[in-house]
Design an enzyme around this catalytic site. Structure first.
Site, PDB file in Angstrom:
ATOM      1  N   ALA A 140       0.871  -1.173   0.000  1.00  0.00           N
ATOM      2  CA  ALA A 140       0.000   0.000   0.000  1.00  0.00           C
ATOM      3  C   ALA A 140       0.908   1.222   0.000  1.00  0.00           C
ATOM      4  CB  ALA A 140      -0.916   0.011   1.214  1.00  0.00           C
ATOM      5  N   SER A 141       0.394   2.330  -0.512  1.00  0.00           N
ATOM      6  CA  SER A 141       1.248   3.498  -0.724  1.00  0.00           C
ATOM      7  C   SER A 141       1.601   4.244   0.556  1.00  0.00           C
ATOM      8  CB  SER A 141       0.580   4.464  -1.707  1.00  0.00           C
ATOM      9  OG  SER A 141       0.428   3.845  -2.966  1.00  0.00           O
TER      10      SER A 141
END
Length: 207
Positions: A13-14
């Site tokens: 996930a970013s």
């Protein structure tokens, strides 16, 4: 499924606020439907545009020829600029790892090893390489477009005098620096501080 195939799930996930594990059950189910199981998971919160992702690099270091790198979408693996993507792709090929992405149906056959000399397998590998390059380029363009729109929005907010930058978590930064000062590794520091390894790396770069 031949015993030599070892499936490694990569979850990214970013940001720290996003749940990198949200697709874990989906990937596990996919593997099960193909007569396999995910034998190892690698999870991190880091931008796909960042080349030095510790968990992805650890996955490749752990891998052997014929292992499968399982991802939800190609953009979970890369939003890299072309040169960085070429370097990552070379590292993947050197490790002998085959990429399987849920959003790339032609890659699914890699869940069933057929042998390196099989003509169909080699043709599928060639097709997948081409499609991966295309999807990697699309993922990078999407990243650049979003960054541009974000920058334009910030500039407009500044022009109106309403922009407020995201404040750094000073307490977390201090804790990270203290733990690193005591000699803890990046991974152990992240575990003790309750954050992602990418956050530790980010704090070190800004120190």
């Amino acid at each position: 499924m031949p015993a030599q195939i070892f499936v490694r799930g990569y979850l990214r996930a970013s940001t720290d606020e996003q749940d990198a594990n949200r697709t874990k059950a989906m990937l596990a189910q996919f593997a099960g439907e193909h007569g396999a199981r995910v034998a190892a998971w690698y999870t991190e919160n880091a931008s796909g545009a960042q080349a030095d992702r510790s968990e992805l690099l650890r996955l490749l270091a752990d891998s052997g020829p014929g292992d499968v790198l399982l991802i939800e979408q190609v953009d979970r693996l890369t939003r890299l600029a072309r040169a960085d993507w070429e370097s990552l792709k070379a590292a993947i090929q050197k490790a002998g790892v085959r990429i399987v992405a849920l959003d790339l149906p032609t890659s699914h056959a890699a869940m069933r090893a057929t042998g390196g000399e099989d003509f169909t397998a080699r043709m599928l590998d060639a097709v997948n390489d081409m499609l991966l390059d295309m999807l990697a380029a699309v993922a990078r363009k999407d990243y650049e477009d979003r960054r541009r729109r974000q920058s334009e929005g910030i500039q407009q907010a500044r022009a109106r005098g309403v922009y407020k930058g995201r404040p750094a978590d000073a307490a977390l930064h201090i804790k990270i620096k203290e733990l690193r000062g005591k000699g803890f590794s990046i991974r152990k520091t992240a575990e003790l501080a309750g954050c992602a390894a990418s956050t530790v790396q980010r704090v070190e770069k800004t120190s």
